[in-house]
Design a protein around this motif. Structure first.
Motif, PDB file in Angstrom:
ATOM      1  N   ASN A 111      -2.707 -13.151  -2.510  1.00 33.69           N
ATOM      2  CA  ASN A 111      -2.485 -14.336  -3.355  1.00 33.69           C
ATOM      3  C   ASN A 111      -1.034 -14.617  -3.728  1.00 33.69           C
ATOM      4  O   ASN A 111      -0.669 -15.762  -3.986  1.00 33.69           O
ATOM      5  N   ASP A 112      -0.204 -13.556  -3.774  1.00 31.03           N
ATOM      6  CA  ASP A 112       1.158 -13.707  -4.294  1.00 31.03           C
ATOM      7  C   ASP A 112       2.062 -14.216  -3.169  1.00 31.03           C
ATOM      8  O   ASP A 112       2.791 -13.448  -2.528  1.00 31.03           O
ATOM      9  N   VAL A 113       2.019 -15.548  -2.935  1.00 32.55           N
ATOM     10  CA  VAL A 113       2.651 -16.096  -1.731  1.00 32.55           C
ATOM     11  C   VAL A 113       4.166 -15.889  -1.671  1.00 32.55           C
ATOM     12  O   VAL A 113       4.759 -15.937  -0.603  1.00 32.55           O
ATOM     13  N   LYS A 114       4.778 -15.624  -2.823  1.00 32.65           N
ATOM     14  CA  LYS A 114       6.245 -15.449  -2.829  1.00 32.65           C
ATOM     15  C   LYS A 114       6.637 -13.987  -2.542  1.00 32.65           C
ATOM     16  O   LYS A 114       7.800 -13.699  -2.310  1.00 32.65           O
ATOM     17  N   ASN A 115       5.695 -13.075  -2.587  1.00 28.96           N
ATOM     18  CA  ASN A 115       6.000 -11.649  -2.427  1.00 28.96           C
ATOM     19  C   ASN A 115       5.753 -11.201  -0.979  1.00 28.96           C
ATOM     20  O   ASN A 115       4.688 -10.675  -0.635  1.00 28.96           O
ATOM     21  N   LEU A 116       6.778 -11.417  -0.121  1.00 24.71           N
ATOM     22  CA  LEU A 116       6.590 -11.117   1.304  1.00 24.71           C
ATOM     23  C   LEU A 116       6.515  -9.620   1.586  1.00 24.71           C
ATOM     24  O   LEU A 116       5.815  -9.181   2.504  1.00 24.71           O
ATOM     25  N   GLU A 117       7.218  -8.844   0.761  1.00 27.84           N
ATOM     26  CA  GLU A 117       7.199  -7.379   0.962  1.00 27.84           C
ATOM     27  C   GLU A 117       5.789  -6.828   0.711  1.00 27.84           C
ATOM     28  O   GLU A 117       5.239  -6.064   1.509  1.00 27.84           O
TER      29      GLU A 117
END
Ligand SMILES: CC(C)(COP(=O)(O)OP(=O)(O)OC[C@H]1O[C@@H](n2cnc3c(N)ncnc32)[C@H](O)[C@@H]1OP(=O)(O)O)[C@@H](O)C(=O)NCCC(=O)NCCSC(=O)C[C@H](O)C(=O)O
Ligand SMILES: [Mg+2]
Length: 295
Positions: A200-206
């Motif tokens: 869900n956390d689309v900004k957290n690529l790591e």
């Protein structure tokens, strides 16, 4: 790509992107996104008032032939909703690669969808992708996976699973692993494809990449996605690496040599090779060739 052009079980499904069926811009944008498959959504991502218009738009998109080699599927609303029957009827007429059905609970749910697709005149190429996302469904994953020849993919609904379990989304997904493991066993026992849930956390690529690697290590064929930015990293993680393909070719060569010498065992890079390793090496090469066919 047609199924006759490629073995159905080897068709790449590394990246499978959901897009809200009511979002015209997203449907247009998807034509250029390098996802292996698309799920045009009529369920969670579409508000009740927008569902009839979204159904029309999504069915037109699925039958347009404008998505190139991407596998285009439609997620209908669940069996217990007021929209389900109309969604399945419309999807059957549109003839997508699959109808994705949320909250499947048993083999009889699969049979009901199968019957409705046939009544709606769905072509043989329109498969059923069953979403396993409730505790009951995870316990019944084996009967669901083997309920029908039309069913070829299990899709994990990890948001719903976490909600039902009252679990938290944590790195490593410990609360979900029992369910995911049961579904993997069921899919493999029935010879079906299985896709991991969304991050869900689309900004957290790591964090996303770590979850892709975990999914691949567990045995998933690919992952469902919610944002275009997740597609490229997911494709990279779920494709065999050059080193894996090279090693697989070395395994096949060493095996041929061993057989010619009348042996049933060989070594490659100091490691024992038996028939089971040869089968795995063949699968890795076939998956890599199937990905190359996508261009
Ligand atoms: C998660 C989002 C709501 C984020 O939206 P937003 O902040 O608008 O994203 P961006 O501004 O970064 O978007 C950039 C451009 O990319 C397009 N876009 C965004 N998402 C998609 C998509 N999924 N497919 C195609 N194109 C997309 C935007 O239109 C922007 O384009 P442009 O204007 O040209 O710059 C959003 O990403 C989103 O809505 N994602 C999909 C949500 C969804 O489908 N949810 C339901 C499925 S998940 C589920 O149900 C799980 C399961 O059932 C379970 O239980 O686990
Ligand atoms: Mg869900």
């Amino acid at each position: 790509m047609t199924d006759s052009a490629l073995d159905v079980t080897l068709r790449p499904r590394r990246s499978v992107l959901y897009m809200p069926g009511a979002n015209e811009r997203a449907l247009e944008k998807a034509k250029t996104i390098p996802a292996d498959a698309l799920i045009l959504d009529l369920e969670d991502a579409v508000a009740p008032d927008a569902k009839p218009a979204a159904r029309e738009r999504v069915c037109a998109a699925a039958s347009s032939g404008e998505y190139g080699l991407r596998e285009v599927t439609i997620r209908v609303n669940g069996l217990d909703t007021q929209w389900h029957a109309d969604d399945v009827r419309a999807a059957a007429a549109a003839g997508p690669a699959a109808v994705v059905v949320p909250k499947i609970g048993s083999a009889s749910d699969v049979h009901a969808v199968e019957k409705a697709l046939e009544a709606g005149g769905a072509p043989d190429h329109t498969k059923i992708w069953a979403m396993v996302e409730t505790p009951d469904a995870f316990f019944r994953a084996q009967e669901i996976a083997s309920a029908s020849e039309r069913l070829n993919v299990l899709v994990m609904g990890t948001n719903d699973l976490a909600k039902e379990l009252h679990a938290e989304h944590v790195p490593g997904r410990a609360p979900l692993l029992t369910g995911l493991g049961l579904a993997l066993l069921a899919a493999r026992a029935a010879g079906k494809v299985i896709l991991d849930g969304v991050y869900n956390d689309v900004k957290n690529l790591e964090g996303f990449e770590a979850e892709c690697v975990q999914g691949r290590q567990m045995g998933f064929d690919g992952k469902t996605l919610i944002h275009p930015g997740q597609v490229d990293p997911c494709n990279a993680v779920f494709a065999p690496t050059e080193a894996q393909v090279e090693e697989s070719r070395a395994i096949l060569a060493a095996w041929d040599e061993a057989l010619a010498e009348g042996k049933g065992v060989a070594t490659v890079n100091g490691r024992m090779i038996e028939n089971l390793h040869v089968e795995n090496a063949k699968r890795i090469i076939a998956v890599s060739e199937a990905i190359a066919q996508l261009g």
